[in-house]
Design a protein around this motif. Structure first.
Motif, PDB file in Angstrom:
ATOM      1  N   MET A   1      -4.196   0.677  -5.410  1.00  0.00           N
ATOM      2  CA  MET A   1      -4.320  -0.657  -5.443  1.00  0.00           C
ATOM      3  C   MET A   1      -4.279  -1.308  -6.491  1.00  0.00           C
ATOM      4  SD  MET A   1      -7.905  -0.288  -2.743  1.00  0.00           S
ATOM      5  CE  MET A   1      -7.966  -2.173  -2.425  1.00  0.00           C
ATOM      6  N   LEU A   2      -5.048  -0.403  -7.833  1.00  0.00           N
ATOM      7  CA  LEU A   2      -5.045  -0.568  -9.026  1.00  0.00           C
ATOM      8  C   LEU A   2      -3.381  -1.055  -9.854  1.00  0.00           C
ATOM      9  CD1 LEU A   2      -8.091   0.398  -9.597  1.00  0.00           C
ATOM     10  CD2 LEU A   2      -8.210  -1.614  -9.604  1.00  0.00           C
ATOM     11  N   GLU A   3      -2.538  -0.070  -9.287  1.00  0.00           N
ATOM     12  CA  GLU A   3      -1.355   0.354 -10.200  1.00  0.00           C
ATOM     13  C   GLU A   3      -0.593  -0.609  -9.448  1.00  0.00           C
ATOM     14  OE1 GLU A   3       2.164   3.189 -10.460  1.00  0.00           O
ATOM     15  OE2 GLU A   3       0.028   4.094 -10.412  1.00  0.00           O
ATOM     16  N   ASP A   4      -0.715  -1.604  -7.560  1.00  0.00           N
ATOM     17  CA  ASP A   4       0.411  -1.904  -7.865  1.00  0.00           C
ATOM     18  C   ASP A   4      -0.039  -3.871  -7.501  1.00  0.00           C
ATOM     19  OD1 ASP A   4       2.008   0.029  -6.957  1.00  0.00           O
ATOM     20  OD2 ASP A   4       1.385  -0.093  -4.343  1.00  0.00           O
ATOM     21  N   GLY A   5      -1.053  -3.783  -6.962  1.00  0.00           N
ATOM     22  CA  GLY A   5      -2.215  -5.098  -7.676  1.00  0.00           C
ATOM     23  C   GLY A   5      -1.904  -6.068  -6.255  1.00  0.00           C
ATOM     24  N   LYS A   6      -2.364  -6.727  -6.511  1.00  0.00           N
ATOM     25  CA  LYS A   6      -2.979  -7.584  -4.991  1.00  0.00           C
ATOM     26  C   LYS A   6      -1.488  -8.135  -4.813  1.00  0.00           C
ATOM     27  CE  LYS A   6      -7.466  -8.853  -6.075  1.00  0.00           C
ATOM     28  NZ  LYS A   6      -8.905  -9.694  -5.504  1.00  0.00           N
ATOM     29  N   ASP A   7      -0.304  -8.512  -5.119  1.00  0.00           N
ATOM     30  CA  ASP A   7       0.903  -8.568  -4.949  1.00  0.00           C
ATOM     31  C   ASP A   7       1.735  -8.179  -4.008  1.00  0.00           C
ATOM     32  OD1 ASP A   7       0.225 -10.882  -5.631  1.00  0.00           O
ATOM     33  OD2 ASP A   7       1.214 -10.522  -8.015  1.00  0.00           O
ATOM     34  N   ALA A   8       1.707  -6.563  -4.265  1.00  0.00           N
ATOM     35  CA  ALA A   8       2.081  -5.397  -3.209  1.00  0.00           C
ATOM     36  C   ALA A   8       1.758  -6.050  -1.531  1.00  0.00           C
ATOM     37  CB  ALA A   8       1.606  -4.100  -3.360  1.00  0.00           C
ATOM     38  N   LYS A   9       2.928  -6.016  -1.071  1.00  0.00           N
ATOM     39  CA  LYS A   9       3.485  -6.114   0.209  1.00  0.00           C
ATOM     40  C   LYS A   9       2.539  -4.856   1.200  1.00  0.00           C
ATOM     41  CE  LYS A   9       7.445  -6.078   2.375  1.00  0.00           C
ATOM     42  NZ  LYS A   9       8.564  -5.565   2.303  1.00  0.00           N
ATOM     43  N   ALA A  10       2.376  -4.091   0.387  1.00  0.00           N
ATOM     44  CA  ALA A  10       1.066  -2.543   1.378  1.00  0.00           C
ATOM     45  C   ALA A  10      -0.729  -3.288   0.547  1.00  0.00           C
ATOM     46  CB  ALA A  10       1.249  -1.619   1.276  1.00  0.00           C
ATOM     47  N   TYR A  11      -0.307  -4.227  -0.191  1.00  0.00           N
ATOM     48  CA  TYR A  11      -2.200  -4.743  -0.326  1.00  0.00           C
ATOM     49  C   TYR A  11      -3.262  -4.582   0.869  1.00  0.00           C
ATOM     50  CZ  TYR A  11      -6.284  -5.666  -3.637  1.00  0.00           C
ATOM     51  OH  TYR A  11      -7.258  -5.181  -3.986  1.00  0.00           O
ATOM     52  N   ASN A  12      -3.165  -4.914   1.947  1.00  0.00           N
ATOM     53  CA  ASN A  12      -3.686  -5.242   3.106  1.00  0.00           C
ATOM     54  C   ASN A  12      -4.536  -3.805   3.637  1.00  0.00           C
ATOM     55  OD1 ASN A  12      -4.489  -7.721   1.925  1.00  0.00           O
ATOM     56  ND2 ASN A  12      -2.718  -9.381   3.008  1.00  0.00           N
ATOM     57  N   THR A  13      -3.106  -3.644   4.232  1.00  0.00           N
ATOM     58  CA  THR A  13      -2.672  -2.116   4.685  1.00  0.00           C
ATOM     59  C   THR A  13      -4.268  -1.422   3.857  1.00  0.00           C
ATOM     60  OG1 THR A  13      -0.618  -2.244   5.736  1.00  0.00           O
ATOM     61  CG2 THR A  13      -1.457  -0.363   5.397  1.00  0.00           C
ATOM     62  N   MET A  14      -3.874  -1.337   2.114  1.00  0.00           N
ATOM     63  CA  MET A  14      -5.023  -0.255   1.668  1.00  0.00           C
ATOM     64  C   MET A  14      -6.297  -0.549   1.875  1.00  0.00           C
ATOM     65  SD  MET A  14      -1.662   0.791  -1.678  1.00  0.00           S
ATOM     66  CE  MET A  14      -1.433  -0.988  -2.006  1.00  0.00           C
ATOM     67  N   LEU A  15      -6.513  -2.108   1.479  1.00  0.00           N
ATOM     68  CA  LEU A  15      -7.447  -3.051   1.537  1.00  0.00           C
ATOM     69  C   LEU A  15      -8.807  -2.846   2.632  1.00  0.00           C
ATOM     70  CD1 LEU A  15      -9.751  -4.517   0.206  1.00  0.00           C
ATOM     71  CD2 LEU A  15      -8.594  -6.673   1.231  1.00  0.00           C
ATOM     72  N   LYS A  16      -7.810  -2.984   3.917  1.00  0.00           N
ATOM     73  CA  LYS A  16      -8.827  -2.093   4.894  1.00  0.00           C
ATOM     74  C   LYS A  16      -8.677  -1.053   5.081  1.00  0.00           C
ATOM     75  CE  LYS A  16      -5.638  -5.616   8.011  1.00  0.00           C
ATOM     76  NZ  LYS A  16      -4.574  -5.313   9.064  1.00  0.00           N
ATOM     77  N   ARG A  17      -7.725   0.556   4.881  1.00  0.00           N
ATOM     78  CA  ARG A  17      -8.795   1.860   4.443  1.00  0.00           C
ATOM     79  C   ARG A  17      -9.797   1.481   3.357  1.00  0.00           C
ATOM     80  NH1 ARG A  17     -10.036   5.694   7.077  1.00  0.00           N
ATOM     81  NH2 ARG A  17      -9.104   7.726   5.687  1.00  0.00           N
TER      82      ARG A  17
END
Length: 60
Positions: A21-37
């Motif tokens: 999450m920190l490496e890819d940042g909030k603009d990553a396509k998968a960020y919302n999926t990572m945030l849920k997990r």
């Protein structure tokens, strides 16, 4: 799997996920999926009585 092994597995996954999450940042396509997990893991660890203050680097 023992409780200790479950806790260890979840802490390791929590840490690894935060790295992504920190490496890819909030603009990553998968960020919302990572945030849920991330939120799921955070709740699981807290339910086990783990103080995640020191290991929570994302703080969402």
């Amino acid at each position: 799997m023992t409780e200790k092994e479950v806790i260890q597995k979840n802490i390791e996954e929590f840490s690894r996920l935060q790295d992504y999450m920190l490496e890819d940042g909030k603009d990553a396509k998968a960020y919302n999926t990572m945030l849920k997990r991330y939120l799921d893991l955070k709740a699981i660890l807290q339910a086990f009585g783990i103080n995640i203050t020191d290991i929570d680097r994302v703080k969402e």
